[in-house]
Design a protein around this motif. Sequence first.
Motif, PDB file in Angstrom:
ATOM      1  N   PRO A  54     -33.208 -19.513  28.925  1.00 44.47           N
ATOM      2  CA  PRO A  54     -31.912 -19.861  28.325  1.00 44.47           C
ATOM      3  C   PRO A  54     -30.994 -20.557  29.327  1.00 44.47           C
ATOM      4  N   LYS A  55     -30.274 -21.549  28.839  1.00 40.59           N
ATOM      5  CA  LYS A  55     -29.368 -22.344  29.670  1.00 40.59           C
ATOM      6  C   LYS A  55     -28.372 -21.453  30.411  1.00 40.59           C
ATOM      7  N   GLU A  56     -27.877 -20.416  29.737  1.00 38.50           N
ATOM      8  CA  GLU A  56     -26.895 -19.520  30.349  1.00 38.50           C
ATOM      9  C   GLU A  56     -27.457 -18.831  31.589  1.00 38.50           C
ATOM     10  N   LEU A  57     -28.756 -18.561  31.577  1.00 41.01           N
ATOM     11  CA  LEU A  57     -29.372 -17.911  32.736  1.00 41.01           C
ATOM     12  C   LEU A  57     -29.708 -18.922  33.826  1.00 41.01           C
ATOM     13  N   GLN A  58     -30.105 -20.114  33.430  1.00 41.84           N
ATOM     14  CA  GLN A  58     -30.409 -21.157  34.418  1.00 41.84           C
ATOM     15  C   GLN A  58     -29.199 -21.436  35.300  1.00 41.84           C
ATOM     16  N   PRO A  64     -25.633 -15.630  41.361  1.00 41.72           N
ATOM     17  CA  PRO A  64     -25.252 -14.587  40.402  1.00 41.72           C
ATOM     18  C   PRO A  64     -23.963 -13.848  40.772  1.00 41.72           C
ATOM     19  N   TYR A  65     -23.524 -13.963  42.026  1.00 37.02           N
ATOM     20  CA  TYR A  65     -22.325 -13.241  42.473  1.00 37.02           C
ATOM     21  C   TYR A  65     -21.082 -14.134  42.557  1.00 37.02           C
ATOM     22  N   SER A  66     -21.163 -15.314  41.993  1.00 35.73           N
ATOM     23  CA  SER A  66     -20.033 -16.230  42.048  1.00 35.73           C
ATOM     24  C   SER A  66     -18.873 -15.712  41.190  1.00 35.73           C
ATOM     25  N   LEU A  67     -17.665 -15.872  41.709  1.00 40.34           N
ATOM     26  CA  LEU A  67     -16.468 -15.507  40.949  1.00 40.34           C
ATOM     27  C   LEU A  67     -15.677 -16.759  40.533  1.00 40.34           C
ATOM     28  N   GLU A  68     -16.342 -17.902  40.607  1.00 39.06           N
ATOM     29  CA  GLU A  68     -15.701 -19.144  40.180  1.00 39.06           C
ATOM     30  C   GLU A  68     -15.338 -19.037  38.694  1.00 39.06           C
ATOM     31  N   ASN A  69     -14.113 -19.365  38.371  1.00 43.31           N
ATOM     32  CA  ASN A  69     -13.572 -19.303  36.999  1.00 43.31           C
ATOM     33  C   ASN A  69     -13.471 -17.881  36.449  1.00 43.31           C
ATOM     34  N   ILE A  70     -13.563 -16.880  37.301  1.00 40.48           N
ATOM     35  CA  ILE A  70     -13.396 -15.484  36.886  1.00 40.48           C
ATOM     36  C   ILE A  70     -12.125 -14.975  37.555  1.00 40.48           C
ATOM     37  N   ARG A  71     -11.048 -14.966  36.774  1.00 37.08           N
ATOM     38  CA  ARG A  71      -9.763 -14.567  37.343  1.00 37.08           C
ATOM     39  C   ARG A  71      -9.167 -13.341  36.648  1.00 37.08           C
ATOM     40  N   THR A  72      -9.432 -13.209  35.372  1.00 39.76           N
ATOM     41  CA  THR A  72      -8.793 -12.153  34.590  1.00 39.76           C
ATOM     42  C   THR A  72      -9.840 -11.285  33.905  1.00 39.76           C
ATOM     43  N   CYS A  73      -9.379 -10.169  33.355  1.00 46.64           N
ATOM     44  CA  CYS A  73     -10.274  -9.302  32.572  1.00 46.64           C
ATOM     45  C   CYS A  73     -10.844 -10.068  31.379  1.00 46.64           C
ATOM     46  N   ARG A  74     -10.053 -10.936  30.817  1.00 45.14           N
ATOM     47  CA  ARG A  74     -10.509 -11.748  29.680  1.00 45.14           C
ATOM     48  C   ARG A  74     -11.683 -12.643  30.090  1.00 45.14           C
ATOM     49  N   ASP A  75     -11.612 -13.241  31.295  1.00 45.78           N
ATOM     50  CA  ASP A  75     -12.706 -14.073  31.804  1.00 45.78           C
ATOM     51  C   ASP A  75     -13.974 -13.240  31.987  1.00 45.78           C
ATOM     52  N   ILE A  76     -13.804 -12.040  32.529  1.00 50.23           N
ATOM     53  CA  ILE A  76     -14.953 -11.148  32.744  1.00 50.23           C
ATOM     54  C   ILE A  76     -15.560 -10.757  31.395  1.00 50.23           C
ATOM     55  N   ARG A  77     -14.720 -10.353  30.448  1.00 55.31           N
ATOM     56  CA  ARG A  77     -15.193  -9.952  29.118  1.00 55.31           C
ATOM     57  C   ARG A  77     -15.974 -11.088  28.466  1.00 55.31           C
ATOM     58  N   SER A  78     -15.455 -12.295  28.561  1.00 57.70           N
ATOM     59  CA  SER A  78     -16.120 -13.463  27.980  1.00 57.70           C
ATOM     60  C   SER A  78     -17.490 -13.696  28.621  1.00 57.70           C
ATOM     61  N   ALA A  79     -17.547 -13.612  29.946  1.00 59.59           N
ATOM     62  CA  ALA A  79     -18.809 -13.822  30.660  1.00 59.59           C
ATOM     63  C   ALA A  79     -19.823 -12.731  30.326  1.00 59.59           C
ATOM     64  N   VAL A  80     -19.359 -11.481  30.235  1.00 60.41           N
ATOM     65  CA  VAL A  80     -20.257 -10.366  29.913  1.00 60.41           C
ATOM     66  C   VAL A  80     -20.797 -10.528  28.488  1.00 60.41           C
ATOM     67  N   ARG A  81     -19.939 -10.877  27.544  1.00 62.54           N
ATOM     68  CA  ARG A  81     -20.397 -11.066  26.154  1.00 62.54           C
ATOM     69  C   ARG A  81     -21.406 -12.198  26.046  1.00 62.54           C
ATOM     70  N   LYS A  82     -21.193 -13.259  26.808  1.00 63.30           N
ATOM     71  CA  LYS A  82     -22.126 -14.390  26.829  1.00 63.30           C
ATOM     72  C   LYS A  82     -23.503 -13.919  27.310  1.00 63.30           C
ATOM     73  N   LEU A  87     -29.221 -11.545  26.867  1.00 70.66           N
ATOM     74  CA  LEU A  87     -30.039 -10.455  27.397  1.00 70.66           C
ATOM     75  C   LEU A  87     -30.190  -9.264  26.452  1.00 70.66           C
ATOM     76  N   GLY A  88     -29.305  -9.163  25.471  1.00 71.99           N
ATOM     77  CA  GLY A  88     -29.261  -7.966  24.650  1.00 71.99           C
ATOM     78  C   GLY A  88     -28.273  -6.988  25.252  1.00 71.99           C
ATOM     79  N   ASP A  89     -28.142  -5.838  24.625  1.00 70.52           N
ATOM     80  CA  ASP A  89     -27.166  -4.846  25.066  1.00 70.52           C
ATOM     81  C   ASP A  89     -27.477  -4.328  26.461  1.00 70.52           C
ATOM     82  N   ASP A  90     -26.419  -3.994  27.174  1.00 70.04           N
ATOM     83  CA  ASP A  90     -26.531  -3.388  28.494  1.00 70.04           C
ATOM     84  C   ASP A  90     -26.875  -1.903  28.326  1.00 70.04           C
ATOM     85  N   ALA A 141     -34.920 -15.401  36.196  1.00 72.74           N
ATOM     86  CA  ALA A 141     -33.675 -15.769  35.504  1.00 72.74           C
ATOM     87  C   ALA A 141     -33.103 -14.567  34.755  1.00 72.74           C
ATOM     88  N   VAL A 142     -33.952 -13.792  34.098  1.00 67.16           N
ATOM     89  CA  VAL A 142     -33.484 -12.593  33.391  1.00 67.16           C
ATOM     90  C   VAL A 142     -32.925 -11.588  34.394  1.00 67.16           C
TER      91      VAL A 142
END
Length: 169
Positions: A54-58, A64-82, A87-90, A141-142
């Motif tokens: 999947p493109k999102e994993l590529q 994997p530890y980059s915080l680029e464009n991750i500033r707020t809880c909303r950014d984190i929530r969006s990235a986790v949901r993506k 990947l399926g549920d955590d 990638a997974v």
Amino acid sequence: MNTFCKTTGLAAALLLATSASAQTADPDKSDTETAKDVATQPAEDLNLEEKEIPKELQEIVEQPYSLENIRTCRDIRSAVRKLDKVLGDDLDVVEEDSKADKRRKTASSIGKSLLGGLIPFRGIVREITGAAAQQRRYDQAVYAGVVRRSFLKGIGKERGCKFPAAPKQ
């Protein structure tokens, strides 16, 4: 009837049973797609059909530890949901599989094993055709996706974010 015919017949029966009667745990994956997974296993072994990463994993394999464009809880929530979509549920979202889901997974696993067993020297064939290397890239990638999701949830917890931007308490 020779062993090849018996094995092929059994695999076909499992394939039909999987697609006809199984209930799927993943609402985005139909019974037909599950049956297709079983049927395409030999093609994957011969590297005729690659398991697409999947493109999102590529995009995150290298960092994997980059915080680029991750500033707020909303950014984190969006990235986790993506990542959850890919990947399926955590692990913090616990859902018991129904009996039908367990049967579907078992039938799929048996079907893949039977069809994969039809290829002599399967491991060697997978290395020669490049299928094993492709599987390793897919697995990497997974793994990177799982690591990133965990990392983001840790950052979210540190910042006081709520689920799903942090682990479920």
